[in-house]
Design a protein around this motif. Structure first.
Motif, PDB file in Angstrom:
ATOM      1  N   GLY A  14      -2.298   4.546  -4.717  1.00  0.00           N
ATOM      2  CA  GLY A  14      -3.497   4.771  -5.512  1.00  0.00           C
ATOM      3  C   GLY A  14      -4.102   3.518  -6.106  1.00  0.00           C
ATOM      4  N   ALA A  15      -3.591   2.361  -5.733  1.00  0.00           N
ATOM      5  CA  ALA A  15      -4.066   1.108  -6.339  1.00  0.00           C
ATOM      6  C   ALA A  15      -5.490   0.780  -5.907  1.00  0.00           C
ATOM      7  CB  ALA A  15      -3.143  -0.041  -5.950  1.00  0.00           C
ATOM      8  N   ARG A  16      -6.267   0.193  -6.805  1.00  0.00           N
ATOM      9  CA  ARG A  16      -7.595  -0.319  -6.457  1.00  0.00           C
ATOM     10  C   ARG A  16      -7.430  -1.595  -5.638  1.00  0.00           C
ATOM     11  NH1 ARG A  16      -9.156  -1.551 -11.104  1.00  0.00           N
ATOM     12  NH2 ARG A  16      -9.203  -3.821 -11.030  1.00  0.00           N
ATOM     13  N   VAL A  17      -8.167  -1.738  -4.588  1.00  0.00           N
ATOM     14  CA  VAL A  17      -8.044  -2.885  -3.696  1.00  0.00           C
ATOM     15  C   VAL A  17      -9.249  -3.799  -3.866  1.00  0.00           C
ATOM     16  CG1 VAL A  17      -7.893  -3.658  -1.303  1.00  0.00           C
ATOM     17  CG2 VAL A  17      -6.692  -1.581  -2.026  1.00  0.00           C
ATOM     18  N   THR A  18      -8.981  -5.076  -4.076  1.00  0.00           N
ATOM     19  CA  THR A  18     -10.042  -6.082  -4.160  1.00  0.00           C
ATOM     20  C   THR A  18      -9.854  -7.073  -3.020  1.00  0.00           C
ATOM     21  OG1 THR A  18     -10.101  -5.889  -6.572  1.00  0.00           O
ATOM     22  CG2 THR A  18     -11.098  -7.861  -5.601  1.00  0.00           C
ATOM     23  N   ASP A  19     -10.804  -7.148  -2.140  1.00  0.00           N
ATOM     24  CA  ASP A  19     -10.739  -8.077  -1.010  1.00  0.00           C
ATOM     25  C   ASP A  19     -11.220  -9.451  -1.491  1.00  0.00           C
ATOM     26  OD1 ASP A  19     -10.836  -9.470   1.325  1.00  0.00           O
ATOM     27  OD2 ASP A  19     -12.153  -8.069   2.381  1.00  0.00           O
ATOM     28  N   HIS A  43       2.190   1.640  -3.563  1.00  0.00           N
ATOM     29  CA  HIS A  43       1.152   1.896  -4.572  1.00  0.00           C
ATOM     30  C   HIS A  43      -0.092   2.462  -3.891  1.00  0.00           C
ATOM     31  CE1 HIS A  43       3.618  -0.381  -7.413  1.00  0.00           C
ATOM     32  NE2 HIS A  43       3.742  -1.291  -6.471  1.00  0.00           N
ATOM     33  N   ARG A  65       0.829  -1.210   0.000  1.00  0.00           N
ATOM     34  CA  ARG A  65       0.000   0.000   0.000  1.00  0.00           C
ATOM     35  C   ARG A  65       0.867   1.265   0.000  1.00  0.00           C
ATOM     36  NH1 ARG A  65      -5.478  -1.096   1.536  1.00  0.00           N
ATOM     37  NH2 ARG A  65      -5.774  -3.277   2.112  1.00  0.00           N
TER      38      ARG A  65
END
Length: 504
Positions: free
Chosen positions: A19-24, A17, A14
Motif C-alpha cells: 500500500g505504499a505511495r510510490v514516487t518515481d 509494503h 512492493r
C-alpha cells in the motif's frame, strides 16, 4: 512514520509494503541528509539577506554596503571583507561613514574575528578605547571587537533575528542539510538570540551549543539548565583566527610581531573540561593555533587522569577547527574519543604556498594545517562543517574541499569526507545510535534527493581511506566531485519522513 523500513530491490519492497505511495525519482540520487556541525544561524541569515562585503574589490564592496544601508532600517550588519581579495586593503571608519553616514554599522571580516565599526556604533560602547584590540581607525580585534559585536546584536529586533535564523535554516534545507549545530555564546550571538532560536520551530534539527566557561560541575549543570543548551561546547574561544592575527601560537607570526590572542588561560580551560566531565556534559572549545590546541589537550589529559578514558570518551568532548594538531596530540585525541569539528573550506580558501596561511605562518607551518588524514589515521572522529557564514552552507562543497587539500597527504577520500558530514556529524552532536546518517532499516528517514551527473568510486592517491573499485565489492558510488564537475543540485530534502524542501 519517519523511519526507513526497507532498502533493496523493488519487487521485495512492493511485496512487503503493497500500500505504499510510490514516487518515481527518474534516476535521481538519494543519500543521507547532511549535518552542518558548526554554524552561526543569525549571522548566516543576515549575510544571505544581502549584507555582504565579499566583492573582489574594496570599492565594489563599499558600494554594495551603501545600497544595503539605504534599504535597511536600524543597525547595518555586513560581513565578508577579505584583505586577501582586496590587495591588502581593509575598511576604515571613514569608509563606513562615507557609505552609511551617521549609521550604526558593524562590518565583520570573513573569519568573523575582527570587524570595522562606524563612529556611531563605537560611541555606544563605554570605554571602548581602553579595550584590547582597539584602534581609532582600523578594524577592531579581541575584546574591542567582542564589545562592538554585542552592541550591534543588541540593536537588532527580535523579528530581525528570527527572520535571519529562519532564512538560514531554509537555505540549509534547500541544500540537503537536515540538521545543524549552532555554536553560540555570550560574545557571539548572545542569550536573546539563543532563546529565540529555541522557540523557532523549524523542521531542520538544531543542536544548540553555548560557549561559556564554568569552574565546577554544579556551575555546568546550572548553566545548561538556564540556557537550555545541548552542551557547553562550540565556540568557547581559547583563541581567535589566523587571518586576524589572533590565533594563539607558540612562535610569532611570520608577518606580524605577535603570537596571537589568548581568551582563556590554561587554568580556565582545564577547569571547564573537569567540570563538564564530572557533570557528564559535552564540553568543547574553539582552538585554532598550536598553543590553543595544546591548552585543550592538556586539559583533556587532566580529565583523563582524574576520571579515566571511558568517562571522558562518553562525554564526546569536541575541538572546533583544530587546525594545528601534532601527531602526538592526534594520537591522544583518538585514544580519548575526542571529536574534531573541522572546516575543509578553510584550506580551500586560504591554503597553498601562496595563500593566506603561508603569508601568516610561513610555508613550513602552513603545510601542517587542517591535516584531516593525520586525524583519521589516529581514529579521531571527524565532523566536517562550513562555519557559515565564514564559508557557505553546502555539504558537497565541503566533501570536495576535504578531498582536494592543498597539502599532499592531508586529504581524505570522498567516502571518508561524506561520512564526516553525515554519520560523523550526528555523532559529534551526541547521536550515537549507529544508524543516524545512514539509509538502513531502522534509521531516521532524513535524506536528500539530488540531480547528479556521473556516479563514481574514487580515492585520491594520497587519501587515508581506500576501497576496491570492483563492483562486486558492493561499494556505493558518490557523485563526481572532481575539479570542474558541477556539484549536485538538491531536488528534495526530507527530515524524519517529512519533506521540508522541494525544488520548483
Amino acid at each position: 512514520h519517519g523511519v526507513v523500513t526497507w532498502v533493496g530491490e523493488d519487487a521485495a519492497g512492493r511485496a512487503l509494503h503493497p500500500g505504499a505511495r510510490v514516487t518515481d525519482l527518474r534516476g535521481a540520487f538519494v543519500a543521507p541528509g547532511f549535518v552542518d556541525a558548526h554554524v552561526h544561524l543569525s549571522a548566516t541569515g543576515l549575510h544571505l539577506q544581502g549584507s555582504t562585503l565579499g566583492a573582489p574589490s574594496k570599492a565594489a564592496s563599499l558600494e554594495a554596503l551603501r545600497t544595503h544601508a539605504a534599504a535597511t532600517d536600524g543597525v547595518v550588519v555586513a560581513r565578508g571583507w577579505d584583505p586577501e581579495r582586496w590587495g591588502g586593503a581593509v575598511p576604515t571608519v571613514a569608509d563606513l561613514e562615507n557609505a552609511a553616514p551617521g549609521r550604526h554599522v558593524y562590518a565583520a571580516r570573513i573569519d568573523e574575528h575582527s570587524a570595522q565599526a562606524s563612529s556611531a556604533l563605537r560611541a555606544t560602547v563605554p570605554r571602548l578605547a581602553t579595550l584590547d584590540g582597539y584602534h581609532p581607525e582600523l578594524p577592531l580585534t579581541g575584546a574591542a571587537h567582542d564589545a562592538v559585536r554585542v552592541a550591534a546584536q543588541d540593536a537588532l529586533s527580535d523579528a530581525q533575528i528570527t527572520e535571519a535564523q529562519r532564512a538560514a535554516l531554509d537555505a540549509a534545507a534547500a541544500d540537503g542539510i537536515v540538521a545543524v549545530h549552532e555554536c553560540s555564546g555570550p560574545e557571539i550571538a548572545g542569550a536573546r538570540d539563543f532563546a529565540l532560536l529555541a522557540e523557532l520551530g523549524h523542521p531542520v534539527h538544531i543542536r544548540r551549543y553555548w560557549g561559556e566557561a564554568v569552574r565546577s560541575a554544579a556551575d555546568a549543570a546550572d548553566l545548561l539548565d538556564r540556557t537550555g543548551a545541548d552542551g557547553l561546547a562550540g565556540d568557547l574561544f581559547v583563541d581567535g583566527s589566523f587571518g586576524s592575527h589572533t590565533a594563539l601560537l607558540h612562535a610569532p607570526y611570520a608577518d606580524a610581531d605577535t603570537c596571537g590572542t589568548a581568551h582563556l588561560d590554561q587554568d580556565a580551560v582545564t577547569a571547564h573540561v573537569l567540570a563538564c566531565t564530572e557533570a557528564r556534559i559535552q564540553a568543547g572549545f574553539h582552538a585554532i593555533g598550536d598553543a590553543a590546541v595544546a591548552r585543550v589537550v592538556t586539559a583533556l589529559a587532566a580529565a583523563v587522569e582524574r576520571f579515566g578514558v571511558p568517562r571522558v570518551a562518553a562525554c564526546g568532548h569536541r575541538i572546533e577547527h583544530a587546525e594545528m594538531v601534532t601527531p602526538e596530540q592526534a594520537e591522544s585525541l583518538g585514544a580519548w574519543g575526542v571529536q574534531a569539528s573541522m572546516q575543509p573550506g578553510f584550506d580551500e580558501l586560504w591554503g597553498g604556498e601562496h595563500g593566506m596561511y603561508a603569508t601568516r605562518l610561513g610555508a613550513q607551518r602552513a603545510a601542517t594545517l587542517n591535516d584531516f588524514a593525520l586525524l583519521a589515521r589516529n581514529a579521531v572522529p571527524l565532523a566536517f562543517s562550513s562555519d557559515s557564514p565564514v564559508t557557505p552552507l553546502g555539504g558537497w562543497a565541503v566533501v570536495r574541499a576535504a578531498t582536494t587539500h592543498h597539502t599532499r597527504g592531508s586529504a581524505v577520500s570522498p567516502r571518508a569526507a561524506f561520512a564526516a558530514v553525515t554519520r560523523g556529524a550526528w555523532r559529534a552532536g551526541g547521536v550515537r545510535d549507529g544508524v543516524a546518517g545512514t539509509l538502513v532499516p531502522g534509521a531516521p528517514a532524513s535524506f536528500a534527493v539530488w540531480e547528479v551527473g556521473d556516479l563514481v568510486v574514487r580515492a585520491p592517491s594520497d587519501a587515508v581511506q581506500r576501497w576496491s573499485t570492483d563492483p562486486r565489492a558492493g561499494v556505493a558510488p558518490l557523485p563526481d566531485l572532481s575539479d570542474g564537475a558541477p556539484l549536485p543540485r538538491c531536488l528534495r530534502t526530507v527530515v524524519a519522513g517529512t519533506t521540508v524542501y522541494e525544488a520548483g
